[in-house]
Design an enzyme around this catalytic site. Structure first.
Site: not given
Ligand code: MRU
Length: 342
Positions: A86, A232
Site C-alpha cells: 500500500r 496516513d
Molecule cells: O484504507 P484504510 O482503511 O487503511 O484507511 C485508513 C485511514 O484512512 C485511517 O484514517 C488512517 O489509516 C489512520 S488510522 C489510525
C-alpha cells in the site's frame, strides 16, 4: 501481541493471525497468516488496514519469516514486496525499514533472530504507547456535550492500541465526558459504517451513522462542534493524506468554522516529504466504486464497464487544520511553520 485485530503468539511455533476486517461487522473471523505473501494479500485486500496497524503487521510478519528460517535474500525481497503493498500510509515503510536495517547487518544467526524479534515486538509495543499518549492529549480538547464528526476508521482496529482519532474520542468517553459521535460511512469501502460504528457500539459510545454526502448538511444544522480524523502520512508542512473524503470534510469544517483536528503518531510523519503534493495516492480497483463487497459477497450496481476513478486517499492542506494531535503533544499551524515536523 494481542490487539483488537492482530494476534501473535510465540508459544511453540510463531503464530500470527488477523481479524478479517473485510467481513466485519457481520462476521468476526480470525485468519492465520503463515508467510509474508499471505500478509501482503491481506493488506492489499484491506483485511488488515489502518496506517499504524499495517506497519505493525508487516513488521511482525517479517519477524515470523526470519524465525521460520528465511534467507536474507528472501527477507530483503519480502521487505520490498511488503512496502509496495500500500503506497500511501508511510507507517508501512517506516516500520519495515527498521527491520531492513537489521537484515542488512552481518550478525551471527542467533543474535540476528533475537534482534529482529526484539525490534518487531518493540514496534508493536511502541504503537500501543503512542496511541495512549495521543488519546490523552486529544481527549483534553473534548468537552462534555461535544458532538463530534469522524471519517473512516482510526480506532483499535487500525492500530495496536486504542487508535488515533477514534482513540481520542474513546478516551474522552472513558473519562466520563458526555459526547455524541457522527460517523461518515466512508465510501467506497465503508470503514465508517462497518468498522467505526462497530467499535463505537462495542465501547458503548453514543453515535449516529450518516452517509458522506450528509456531512455538510449536518454541519449546517449546527449538529457538529468538533471534528477528529486520522492520517496516513503527514508532510513536514502539515499537509496530510487520509481516507478519500477527508479533504471535503475539512473544507466544510472551515466554511462552518468548526475546529478540525488531525491525530497521528510520529510513525505517520514523513520527514522527507515537504508537502502534500509529494504524497503518493493509491488508486484502487474500479469495482470498489461500481459496487460493494463484504460478508454479503460482491455486488455491482453500475454497468460492469462503467469508467471509474478511485483514489483511496486525498490530501488536506495544513491551512484547514486547527491542530495536529501527535504523541508528543498538540501542534498549531504556527508550530508547524516554525519547523516542528522537520
Ligand atoms: O484504507 P484504510 O482503511 O487503511 O484507511 C485508513 C485511514 O484512512 C485511517 O484514517 C488512517 O489509516 C489512520 S488510522 C489510525
Amino acid at each position: 501481541v494481542n490487539t483488537l485485530a492482530l494476534r501473535w503468539s510465540l508459544d511453540n511455533k510463531p503464530h500470527l493471525s488477523v481479524l478479517d476486517q473485510q467481513l466485519l461487522p457481520q462476521v468476526e473471523k480470525w485468519i492465520g497468516i503463515h508467510d509474508c505473501n499471505e500478509m501482503i494479500a491481506a493488506i492489499k485486500a484491506l483485511k488488515v488496514r489502518g496506517a499504524p496497524l499495517i506497519g505493525v503487521s508487516a513488521a511482525l510478519s517479517l519477524a515470523q519469516s526470519a524465525l521460520d528460517g528465511s534467507s536474507k535474500e528472501k527477507l530483503l525481497h519480502e521487505t520490498a514486496e511488503l512496502m509496495a503493498a500500500r503506497p500511501t500510509a508511510v507507517n508501512l515503510m517506516n516500520c519495515v525499514n527498521r527491520l531492513k536495517k537489521i537484515i542488512l547487518t552481518n550478525l551471527r544467526p542467533e543474535v540476528f533472530l533475537k534482534e529482529i524479534l526484539i525490534e518487531a515486538l518493540a514496534i508493536a509495543q511502541e504503537d500501543f504507547e503512542l496511541c495512549d499518549r495521543m488519546a490523552n492529549y486529544g481527549a483534553a480538547l473534548i468537552d462534555s456535550g461535544d458532538s463530534i464528526l469522524t471519517h473512516c476508521n482510526s480506532g483499535a482496529l487500525a492500530t495496536a492500541g486504542v487508535g488515533t482519532a477514534l482513540g481520542v474520542i474513546r478516551r474522552a468517553h472513558e473519562l466520563g465526558k458526555k459526547i455524541h459521535v457522527y460517523v461518515d460511512e466512508t465510501r467506497p469501502l465503508l470503514q465508517g459504517a462497518r468498522l467505526t460504528a462497530w467499535e463505537l457500539d462495542k465501547f458503548q459510545i453514543p453515535y449516529t451513522l450518516i452517509t458522506d454526502n450528509m456531512a455538510a448538511h449536518v454541519m449546517s444544522l449546527g449538529k457538529i462542534n468538533k471534528i477528529f480524523v486520522g492520517c496516513d502520512r503527514i508532510a513536514v508542512n502539515g499537509d496530510f493524506a487520509n481516507k478519500i473524503g477527508t479533504y471535503g470534510v475539512a473544507v466544510c469544517a472551515h466554511y462552518h468554522q468548526i475546529p478540525f483536528y488531525v491525530v497521528g503518531p510520529q510513525t505517520t510523519v514523513d520527514s522527507k516529504c515537504l508537502s502534500g503534493a509529494e504524497i503518493p495516492i493509491e488508486q484502487r480497483h474500479a469495482d470498489e466504486v461500481r459496487g460493494a463487497s463484504g460478508s454479503f459477497g460482491n455486488v455491482i450496481w453500475s454497468q460492469e464497464n462503467t469508467p471509474v476513478y478511485n483514489p483511496s486517499f486525498d490530501v488536506t492542506p495544513a491551512k484547514l487544520v486547527t491542530a495536529w494531535v501527535l504523541d508528543t503533544g498538540v501542534l498549531t499551524y504556527k508550530n508547524i511553520c516554525e519547523g516542528a515536523l522537520k
